[in-house]
Design a protein around this motif. Sequence first.
Motif, mmCIF file in Angstrom:
data_model
loop_
_atom_site.group_PDB
_atom_site.id
_atom_site.type_symbol
_atom_site.label_atom_id
_atom_site.label_comp_id
_atom_site.label_asym_id
_atom_site.label_seq_id
_atom_site.Cartn_x
_atom_site.Cartn_y
_atom_site.Cartn_z
ATOM 1 N N ILE A 8 0.731 -1.220 -0.010
ATOM 2 C CA ILE A 8 0.135 -0.064 0.082
ATOM 3 C C ILE A 8 1.005 1.243 0.042
ATOM 4 C CG2 ILE A 8 -1.644 1.214 1.215
ATOM 5 C CD1 ILE A 8 -3.045 -1.575 0.215
ATOM 6 N N TYR A 9 0.671 2.002 -1.016
ATOM 7 C CA TYR A 9 1.209 3.652 -1.188
ATOM 8 C C TYR A 9 0.036 4.530 -0.572
ATOM 9 C CZ TYR A 9 5.136 1.200 -3.643
ATOM 10 O OH TYR A 9 5.873 0.507 -4.048
ATOM 11 N N HIS A 10 0.646 5.656 -0.373
ATOM 12 C CA HIS A 10 -0.367 6.777 0.070
ATOM 13 C C HIS A 10 -0.369 7.834 -0.825
ATOM 14 C CE1 HIS A 10 0.102 4.318 3.665
ATOM 15 N NE2 HIS A 10 -1.059 4.799 3.857
ATOM 16 N N ASP A 11 -1.356 8.619 -1.319
ATOM 17 C CA ASP A 11 -1.510 9.815 -2.070
ATOM 18 C C ASP A 11 -1.242 11.014 -0.994
ATOM 19 O OD1 ASP A 11 -3.895 10.188 -0.889
ATOM 20 O OD2 ASP A 11 -5.053 9.739 -2.690
ATOM 21 N N ALA A 12 -1.292 12.057 -1.977
ATOM 22 C CA ALA A 12 -1.048 13.387 -1.270
ATOM 23 C C ALA A 12 -1.938 13.626 -0.006
ATOM 24 C CB ALA A 12 -1.024 14.631 -2.196
ATOM 25 N N THR A 13 -3.272 12.862 -0.056
ATOM 26 C CA THR A 13 -4.078 13.042 1.026
ATOM 27 C C THR A 13 -3.973 12.331 2.006
ATOM 28 O OG1 THR A 13 -5.806 11.743 0.045
ATOM 29 C CG2 THR A 13 -5.893 14.056 -0.670
ATOM 30 N N GLY A 14 -3.146 11.332 1.943
ATOM 31 C CA GLY A 14 -2.842 9.962 2.981
ATOM 32 C C GLY A 14 -3.608 8.951 2.624
ATOM 33 N N ARG A 15 -4.674 8.938 1.512
ATOM 34 C CA ARG A 15 -5.234 7.758 1.041
ATOM 35 C C ARG A 15 -4.642 6.685 0.776
ATOM 36 N NH1 ARG A 15 -8.354 6.434 -3.812
ATOM 37 N NH2 ARG A 15 -7.055 8.435 -4.505
ATOM 38 N N GLY A 16 -4.748 5.168 1.234
ATOM 39 C CA GLY A 16 -4.023 4.112 0.776
ATOM 40 C C GLY A 16 -4.375 3.845 -0.618
#
Length: 108
Positions: free
Chosen positions: A80-88
């Motif tokens: 799992i990575y995270h986008d700029a908003t912290g969403r997985g």
Amino acid sequence: MLKIDFLFWNECPSHPKAWERLHEVLDRQNIQAEIRRIEVTTEEEAEQHRFPGSPTIRIDGRDIDPGGTEHQRFGLSCRIYHDATGRGIPVPTEELIQNALEKNKKTR
């Protein structure tokens, strides 16, 4: 020459998109690299490669998201990575790959 390791577990559906995204970023930035595509097939290989999940991209030995591996166990799983908003999200963003490439340039 820049060396990139692309590690993946074939059972994870995210690796084809990550492979494509990596190449798109390299092409757009006109970056030449030696890319090793490494399929991890056993738990033993996962331990040996310190594989936190699929897909994992390392540039000159450094994970593109080192913070994302802090609490990960090594093994056959999807990462799992995270986008700029912290969403997985299941695939690293273009920005994450670009930032890792830029950091690598500064340390060379």
